[in-house]
Scaffold this motif. Structure first.
Motif, PDB file in Angstrom:
ATOM      1  N   CYS A  33       1.021  -1.300   0.061  1.00 51.61           N
ATOM      2  CA  CYS A  33       0.020  -0.174   0.046  1.00 51.61           C
ATOM      3  C   CYS A  33       0.907   1.219   0.051  1.00 51.61           C
ATOM      4  O   CYS A  33       0.416   2.215  -0.711  1.00 51.61           O
ATOM      5  CB  CYS A  33      -1.027  -0.024   1.419  1.00 51.61           C
ATOM      6  SG  CYS A  33      -2.336  -1.095   1.446  1.00 51.61           S
ATOM      7  N   LYS A  61      -9.219  -6.379   8.749  1.00 50.99           N
ATOM      8  CA  LYS A  61      -9.149  -5.238   7.986  1.00 50.99           C
ATOM      9  C   LYS A  61      -8.128  -4.211   8.572  1.00 50.99           C
ATOM     10  O   LYS A  61      -8.243  -3.973   9.437  1.00 50.99           O
ATOM     11  CB  LYS A  61     -10.795  -4.613   7.657  1.00 50.99           C
ATOM     12  CG  LYS A  61     -10.725  -3.611   6.828  1.00 50.99           C
ATOM     13  CD  LYS A  61     -11.946  -2.970   6.712  1.00 50.99           C
ATOM     14  CE  LYS A  61     -13.280  -3.723   6.236  1.00 50.99           C
ATOM     15  NZ  LYS A  61     -14.423  -3.042   6.279  1.00 50.99           N
ATOM     16  N   ARG A  83      -7.164  -0.314   7.288  1.00 54.20           N
ATOM     17  CA  ARG A  83      -7.528   0.733   6.455  1.00 54.20           C
ATOM     18  C   ARG A  83      -6.472   1.851   6.353  1.00 54.20           C
ATOM     19  O   ARG A  83      -6.151   2.395   7.681  1.00 54.20           O
ATOM     20  CB  ARG A  83      -8.917   1.530   6.733  1.00 54.20           C
ATOM     21  CG  ARG A  83     -10.039   0.572   6.352  1.00 54.20           C
ATOM     22  CD  ARG A  83     -11.415   1.360   6.586  1.00 54.20           C
ATOM     23  NE  ARG A  83     -11.390   2.069   7.512  1.00 54.20           N
ATOM     24  CZ  ARG A  83     -11.865   1.678   8.966  1.00 54.20           C
ATOM     25  NH1 ARG A  83     -12.162   0.342   9.065  1.00 54.20           N
ATOM     26  NH2 ARG A  83     -11.870   2.315   9.857  1.00 54.20           N
ATOM     27  N   SER A  87      -5.838   5.425   5.359  1.00 53.27           N
ATOM     28  CA  SER A  87      -6.465   6.599   4.909  1.00 53.27           C
ATOM     29  C   SER A  87      -5.413   7.859   4.836  1.00 53.27           C
ATOM     30  O   SER A  87      -4.666   8.023   5.824  1.00 53.27           O
ATOM     31  CB  SER A  87      -7.722   7.228   5.838  1.00 53.27           C
ATOM     32  OG  SER A  87      -8.654   5.904   5.755  1.00 53.27           O
ATOM     33  N   GLN A 122      -8.746   0.511  -3.536  1.00 51.84           N
ATOM     34  CA  GLN A 122      -8.678   1.800  -3.261  1.00 51.84           C
ATOM     35  C   GLN A 122      -9.835   2.474  -3.554  1.00 51.84           C
ATOM     36  O   GLN A 122     -10.449   2.453  -4.464  1.00 51.84           O
ATOM     37  CB  GLN A 122      -7.579   2.087  -3.961  1.00 51.84           C
ATOM     38  CG  GLN A 122      -7.248   3.851  -3.951  1.00 51.84           C
ATOM     39  CD  GLN A 122      -6.245   3.973  -5.200  1.00 51.84           C
ATOM     40  OE1 GLN A 122      -4.974   3.559  -5.371  1.00 51.84           O
ATOM     41  NE2 GLN A 122      -6.456   4.938  -5.952  1.00 51.84           N
ATOM     42  N   THR A 135      -8.044   6.142   0.431  1.00 50.06           N
ATOM     43  CA  THR A 135      -8.205   4.982   1.412  1.00 50.06           C
ATOM     44  C   THR A 135      -7.724   3.725   0.661  1.00 50.06           C
ATOM     45  O   THR A 135      -8.740   3.410  -0.283  1.00 50.06           O
ATOM     46  CB  THR A 135      -9.391   4.913   2.192  1.00 50.06           C
ATOM     47  OG1 THR A 135      -9.818   5.908   2.781  1.00 50.06           O
ATOM     48  CG2 THR A 135      -9.833   3.816   3.087  1.00 50.06           C
ATOM     49  N   THR A 189      -7.704  -0.287   1.484  1.00 46.79           N
ATOM     50  CA  THR A 189      -8.342  -1.225   2.445  1.00 46.79           C
ATOM     51  C   THR A 189      -7.533  -2.608   2.131  1.00 46.79           C
ATOM     52  O   THR A 189      -8.018  -3.117   0.921  1.00 46.79           O
ATOM     53  CB  THR A 189      -9.923  -1.225   2.358  1.00 46.79           C
ATOM     54  OG1 THR A 189     -10.235   0.048   2.689  1.00 46.79           O
ATOM     55  CG2 THR A 189     -10.492  -2.259   3.638  1.00 46.79           C
ATOM     56  N   ILE A 199      -7.877  -6.484   3.293  1.00 48.85           N
ATOM     57  CA  ILE A 199      -8.656  -7.516   3.957  1.00 48.85           C
ATOM     58  C   ILE A 199      -8.009  -8.842   3.770  1.00 48.85           C
ATOM     59  O   ILE A 199      -7.572  -9.413   2.817  1.00 48.85           O
ATOM     60  CB  ILE A 199     -10.200  -7.551   3.406  1.00 48.85           C
ATOM     61  CG1 ILE A 199     -10.943  -6.348   3.530  1.00 48.85           C
ATOM     62  CG2 ILE A 199     -10.874  -8.785   4.018  1.00 48.85           C
ATOM     63  CD1 ILE A 199     -12.165  -6.158   3.145  1.00 48.85           C
TER      64      ILE A 199
END
Length: 181
Positions: free
Chosen positions: A102, A132, A134, A136, A157, A165, A167, A169
C-alpha cells in the motif's frame, strides 16, 4: 531482525520520544499547562495504541508501523487498533507485506515534497473471521479518479478529492489461519 536493525529502530524511537518530551518541557517553561495536559493526553493515547499493537502478536507489523513516521518523511500516520487480545501471528507476514505494498502504491500517487497526514486502522471481525486494515491519507494526489478500484486480491482503493483510502482484507479460516483464495 539483525542487531544493527534493532539499534536503528531504537534510535528512531528514542528520537521521537525525546522530541515529544522537549515539546512538553517547552510548554511547561512557558507556563502553558493546558497545552502540557493536552500533549500528555495525546502521548498516553499513542502509547495505549502502541501497547495494543504490540499485543497483536504480530511483530513484523509492529516493527513496520512503530518507526514508520521516522522512516517516511512525507507521511504522518497515526494508528488505531480496534479490539484487544487478537492473535495475528498466523497472518503477520501477509498483513505486513500488504501494508508495505500500500505504501509503495501511495508513493506513486503522492508528491515527495508534500506532507501527507493519515490514519491506519486495524480491526478484526470475528463473525467474518477476517482482519481489515484501512490506510487513509489526505493531501494532493496525482493520477487519481473519484472512484474505487481493486489494487490486488487483498487491497482496494477508494478516493475522492484530496482523500485516498486503501483497504487490506485478510480472511482467516476457523483455525485462525489465512484462507487460500
Amino acid at each position: 531482525m539483525e542487531e544493527k536493525e534493532v539499534m536503528e529502530l531504537l534510535r528512531y524511537y528514542r528520537h521521537d520520544v525525546m522530541n515529544d518530551l522537549q515539546i512538553v518541557q517547552a510548554y511547561t517553561s512557558m507556563g502553558k499547562l493546558e497545552k502540557v495536559e493536552e500533549k500528555l493526553a495525546d502521548y498516553l493515547s499513542r502509547f495505549d495504541e502502541e501497547r495494543k499493537l504490540m499485543n497483536l502478536n504480530a511483530p513484523n507489523l509492529a516493527l513496520w508501523l512503530i518507526p514508520f513516521n521516522s522512516i517516511h518523511p512525507n507521511f504522518r500516520f497515526t494508528y488505531t487498533i480496534l479490539g484487544e487480545k487478537i492473535n495475528l501471528a498466523d497472518i503477520d507476514g501477509k498483513l505486513t507485506t500488504n501494508c508495505e505494498y500500500c505504501i509503495r502504491h501511495l508513493e506513486k500517487i503522492t508528491s515527495e515534497t508534500e506532507l501527507y497526514e493519515g490514519e491506519v486502522v486495524l480491526e478484526y471481525f470475528p463473525d467474518l473471521n477476517q482482519v481489515k486494515v484501512r490506510l487513509s491519507l489526505d493531501g494532493s494526489f496525482h493520477d487519481i479518479n473519484n472512484d474505487s478500484k481493486r489494487i490486488n486480491k487483498n487491497i482496494t482503493q477508494q478516493q475522492s478529492g484530496n482523500h485516498v483510502t486503501l483497504t487490506v482484507i485478510i480472511p482467516r479460516n476457523r483455525k485462525g489461519e489465512e484462507k487460500c483464495l
